[in-house]
Design a protein around this motif. Structure first.
Motif, PDB file in Angstrom:
ATOM      1  N   UNK A  75       0.815  -1.229   0.000  1.00 56.63           N
ATOM      2  CA  UNK A  75       0.000   0.000   0.000  1.00 56.63           C
ATOM      3  C   UNK A  75       0.843   1.272   0.000  1.00 56.63           C
ATOM      4  N   UNK A  76       1.995   1.236   0.682  1.00 63.80           N
ATOM      5  CA  UNK A  76       2.830   2.436   0.766  1.00 63.80           C
ATOM      6  C   UNK A  76       3.460   2.834  -0.552  1.00 63.80           C
ATOM      7  N   UNK A  77       3.722   1.868  -1.431  1.00 67.16           N
ATOM      8  CA  UNK A  77       4.412   2.159  -2.680  1.00 67.16           C
ATOM      9  C   UNK A  77       3.448   2.413  -3.839  1.00 67.16           C
ATOM     10  N   UNK A  78       2.179   2.075  -3.658  1.00 66.17           N
ATOM     11  CA  UNK A  78       1.227   2.198  -4.771  1.00 66.17           C
ATOM     12  C   UNK A  78       1.065   3.629  -5.293  1.00 66.17           C
ATOM     13  N   UNK A  79       1.043   4.655  -4.442  1.00 67.01           N
ATOM     14  CA  UNK A  79       0.955   6.018  -4.996  1.00 67.01           C
ATOM     15  C   UNK A  79       2.136   6.377  -5.895  1.00 67.01           C
ATOM     16  N   UNK A  80       3.334   5.898  -5.521  1.00 68.62           N
ATOM     17  CA  UNK A  80       4.508   6.159  -6.360  1.00 68.62           C
ATOM     18  C   UNK A  80       4.358   5.462  -7.707  1.00 68.62           C
ATOM     19  N   UNK A  81       3.939   4.195  -7.694  1.00 63.91           N
ATOM     20  CA  UNK A  81       3.778   3.449  -8.937  1.00 63.91           C
ATOM     21  C   UNK A  81       2.736   4.111  -9.832  1.00 63.91           C
ATOM     22  N   UNK A  82       1.662   4.601  -9.225  1.00 62.62           N
ATOM     23  CA  UNK A  82       0.632   5.286 -10.005  1.00 62.62           C
ATOM     24  C   UNK A  82       1.200   6.530 -10.696  1.00 62.62           C
ATOM     25  N   UNK A  83       1.984   7.324  -9.962  1.00 62.09           N
ATOM     26  CA  UNK A  83       2.565   8.539 -10.559  1.00 62.09           C
ATOM     27  C   UNK A  83       3.574   8.188 -11.638  1.00 62.09           C
ATOM     28  N   UNK A  84       4.280   7.084 -11.473  1.00 62.20           N
ATOM     29  CA  UNK A  84       5.270   6.626 -12.453  1.00 62.20           C
ATOM     30  C   UNK A  84       4.588   6.182 -13.746  1.00 62.20           C
ATOM     31  N   UNK A  85       3.489   5.451 -13.616  1.00 67.92           N
ATOM     32  CA  UNK A  85       2.801   4.927 -14.792  1.00 67.92           C
ATOM     33  C   UNK A  85       2.147   6.015 -15.629  1.00 67.92           C
ATOM     34  N   UNK A  86       2.032   7.216 -15.089  1.00 70.98           N
ATOM     35  CA  UNK A  86       1.353   8.300 -15.817  1.00 70.98           C
ATOM     36  C   UNK A  86       2.182   8.822 -16.982  1.00 70.98           C
ATOM     37  N   UNK A  87       3.470   8.459 -17.042  1.00 72.71           N
ATOM     38  CA  UNK A  87       4.355   9.016 -18.063  1.00 72.71           C
ATOM     39  C   UNK A  87       4.704   7.972 -19.125  1.00 72.71           C
ATOM     40  N   UNK A  88       4.742   8.428 -20.366  1.00 70.85           N
ATOM     41  CA  UNK A  88       5.196   7.617 -21.496  1.00 70.85           C
ATOM     42  C   UNK A  88       6.522   8.215 -21.973  1.00 70.85           C
ATOM     43  N   UNK A  89       7.632   7.513 -21.811  1.00 74.35           N
ATOM     44  CA  UNK A  89       8.931   8.074 -22.204  1.00 74.35           C
ATOM     45  C   UNK A  89       8.997   8.505 -23.665  1.00 74.35           C
ATOM     46  N   UNK A  90       8.261   7.820 -24.530  1.00 77.10           N
ATOM     47  CA  UNK A  90       8.273   8.195 -25.952  1.00 77.10           C
ATOM     48  C   UNK A  90       7.652   9.570 -26.162  1.00 77.10           C
ATOM     49  N   UNK A  91       6.718   9.924 -25.311  1.00 75.59           N
ATOM     50  CA  UNK A  91       6.104  11.248 -25.382  1.00 75.59           C
ATOM     51  C   UNK A  91       7.027  12.292 -24.769  1.00 75.59           C
ATOM     52  N   UNK A  92       7.620  11.961 -23.623  1.00 75.11           N
ATOM     53  CA  UNK A  92       8.452  12.930 -22.904  1.00 75.11           C
ATOM     54  C   UNK A  92       9.741  13.255 -23.654  1.00 75.11           C
ATOM     55  N   UNK A  93      10.330  12.269 -24.314  1.00 75.44           N
ATOM     56  CA  UNK A  93      11.604  12.522 -24.997  1.00 75.44           C
ATOM     57  C   UNK A  93      11.417  13.448 -26.196  1.00 75.44           C
ATOM     58  N   UNK A  94      10.219  13.457 -26.761  1.00 75.19           N
ATOM     59  CA  UNK A  94       9.928  14.359 -27.884  1.00 75.19           C
ATOM     60  C   UNK A  94       9.941  15.819 -27.455  1.00 75.19           C
ATOM     61  N   UNK A  95       9.754  16.072 -26.170  1.00 77.03           N
ATOM     62  CA  UNK A  95       9.678  17.445 -25.672  1.00 77.03           C
ATOM     63  C   UNK A  95      11.052  18.078 -25.492  1.00 77.03           C
ATOM     64  N   UNK A  96      12.112  17.294 -25.645  1.00 74.20           N
ATOM     65  CA  UNK A  96      13.465  17.806 -25.432  1.00 74.20           C
ATOM     66  C   UNK A  96      14.015  18.403 -26.717  1.00 74.20           C
ATOM     67  N   UNK A  97      14.611  19.575 -26.606  1.00 76.32           N
ATOM     68  CA  UNK A  97      15.218  20.242 -27.761  1.00 76.32           C
ATOM     69  C   UNK A  97      16.743  20.213 -27.700  1.00 76.32           C
ATOM     70  N   UNK A  98      17.284  19.449 -26.769  1.00 80.53           N
ATOM     71  CA  UNK A  98      18.733  19.341 -26.577  1.00 80.53           C
ATOM     72  C   UNK A  98      19.263  18.080 -27.267  1.00 80.53           C
ATOM     73  N   UNK A  99      20.579  17.979 -27.491  1.00 78.94           N
ATOM     74  CA  UNK A  99      21.136  16.738 -28.044  1.00 78.94           C
ATOM     75  C   UNK A  99      20.826  15.538 -27.143  1.00 78.94           C
ATOM     76  N   UNK A 100      20.531  14.401 -27.774  1.00 84.55           N
ATOM     77  CA  UNK A 100      20.148  13.190 -27.043  1.00 84.55           C
ATOM     78  C   UNK A 100      20.985  12.009 -27.531  1.00 84.55           C
ATOM     79  N   UNK A 101      21.562  11.277 -26.579  1.00 84.97           N
ATOM     80  CA  UNK A 101      22.294  10.038 -26.860  1.00 84.97           C
ATOM     81  C   UNK A 101      21.577   8.898 -26.156  1.00 84.97           C
ATOM     82  N   UNK A 102      21.280   7.837 -26.890  1.00 82.99           N
ATOM     83  CA  UNK A 102      20.600   6.669 -26.325  1.00 82.99           C
ATOM     84  C   UNK A 102      21.564   5.490 -26.392  1.00 82.99           C
TER      85      UNK A 102
END
Length: 419
Positions: free
Chosen positions: A322-349
């Protein structure tokens, strides 16, 4: 001239004044360097350089440096090993124009010259600076870490190393049985390339643990907010030039969010997932224990909807307490493919082929999502950034043995990106 720096790509200064035994690779390499230097064979000497050195020294510049050195000091005569450096040796060399010099000579694991430094024999080399680092995090508690900076010069590039998920500390170790020293090794190899670094204990972990913040109060934004505070402090420090974020695993997404709010000069995703956390967790648990697939799916769907989840399986109860579920919920709200598109800086993967937690397909998806990003796939690299075979025991050992070095090419890729 008090000292003459030939180049510093992979340089670490001497720490011991005791005589050292000359390893075979140095015993073979240094005489070749001496011969090519004395005969002014710049092309042959250039051929001995590591790729990181060739990135900053052309054959023409190599010839100019040899000519300049010989004009001032002459050719190299008698030499002997008299000191050790963390990743090389220091030779005492007698030059034909009457000057004795210390020559710090560093080879990489391919026996290529990765560092070369000339200094007067009576110089006492400065040591790299290792300091404690502390900043007030997003929850108002101290976030503590380690700052390593090159011995001299500057301003230096700075890489902020952002840890992966779970109770992972600043060195890349955790109470879940991981003893790899991955982030410590990464900081050391960056230092050898003239790059400063900060690595830190996440909020609630190691020296950053605090009774002020409970597990139930933690959110994914806590992690990105702490990183934002670190960036602000680093940006105000005149010792540093360009600032880069190197996020490992979960730290990749943490870095993406922080880079959207605070100015940095580049982002490095290392073994970073491309899909939302819920998809990754379901896949990992289902692959490991297929019988838990449906219960895991139901648990994650409940958490995502903001409803308390009550799994029956003991392993899932521990993982999704129960203590970790709020963190997991906030984590699942993000899609890295969406967030990485918002960066205008050089990116190395960067991704390894033997990573059993994050497959190469995740890196490919991130690369496709972010136009203009660089993708580096390292053969044999595991999730701990060390090399293993397809044998599960070999892979597991990279989590348990801190003496195993980082995969060849990892530090070179990061170093080249940050120059």
């Amino acid at each position: 001239m008090r000292y003459l720096l030939l180049f510093l790509a992979g340089f670490m200064l001497a720490q011991s004044a005791e005589a050292q035994k000359e390893p075979l690779n140095y015993a073979l390499s240094f005489p070749r360097f001496k011969q090519f230097y004395n005969e002014r064979k710049s092309d042959s000497l250039y051929g001995m350089f590591a790729v990181t050195v060739k990135a900053v020294l052309s054959p023409e510049k190599t010839q100019d440096l040899i000519n300049s050195l010989q004009e001032q000091y002459g050719t190299i005569g008698q030499t002997s090993v008299n000191k050790s450096a963390p990743q090389g040796l220091v030779y005492e060399a007698a030059f034909s124009k009457g000057k004795s010099m210390n020559v710090t000579y560093i080879l990489n694991d391919k026996n290529e010259i990765a560092g070369l430094f000339f200094s007067p024999k009576d110089d006492v080399p400065a040591e790299p600076v290792v300091n404690n680092f502390e900043v007030t995090g997003s929850k108002g508690v101290p976030i503590k870490g380690t700052l390593e900076t090159p011995a001299s010069g500057g301003p230096h590039p700075l890489v902020i190393i952002v840890a992966g998920s779970g109770p992972t500390d600043r060195n890349g170790n955790s109470t879940l049985g991981v003893h790899s020293n991955t982030y410590k090794l990464l900081a050391e190899c960056l230092l050898a390339r003239g790059i400063a670094s900060v690595r830190y204990d996440k909020c609630g972990i190691g020296a950053s643990a605090s009774p002020q913040v409970s597990e139930q109060q933690m959110r994914f934004e806590t992690m990105s907010g702490d990183l934002e505070a670190i960036i602000r402090k680093a940006r105000a420090d005149k010792r540093f030039g360009k600032i880069y974020l190197a996020g490992h695993s979960e730290g990749s997404l943490v870095s993406m969010l922080a880079a959207q709010k605070e100015k940095v000069d580049g982002f490095i995703s290392i073994a970073g997932p491309a899909r939302p956390a819920g998809d990754i967790l379901l896949e990992q648990i289902s692959n490991a224990q297929p019988e838990l697939a449906e219960e895991t799916r139901a648990t994650l769907e409940s958490i995502k909807a903001g409803k308390p989840a009550n799994p029956q399986n003991p392993a899932l109860q521990q993982m999704f307490s129960p203590g970790v579920q709020p963190y997991v919920q906030s984590w699942m709200a993000y899609d890295p493919r969406v967030e990485i598109k918002k960066l205008s800086i050089p990116v190395l993967i960067i991704q390894g082929t033997e990573d059993t937690q994050v497959p190469v397909s995740e890196a490919t998806m991130l690369h496709q999502a972010r136009a203009g990003s660089q993708l580096t796939v390292l053969y044999g690299m595991t999730h701990t950034l060390k090399t293993a075979t397809a044998d599960p025991a070999s892979n597991r050992k990279t989590y348990e043995d801190p003496a195993i070095p980082l995969t060849n090419g990892l530090c070179d890729a990061i170093g080249s990106f940050c120059k």
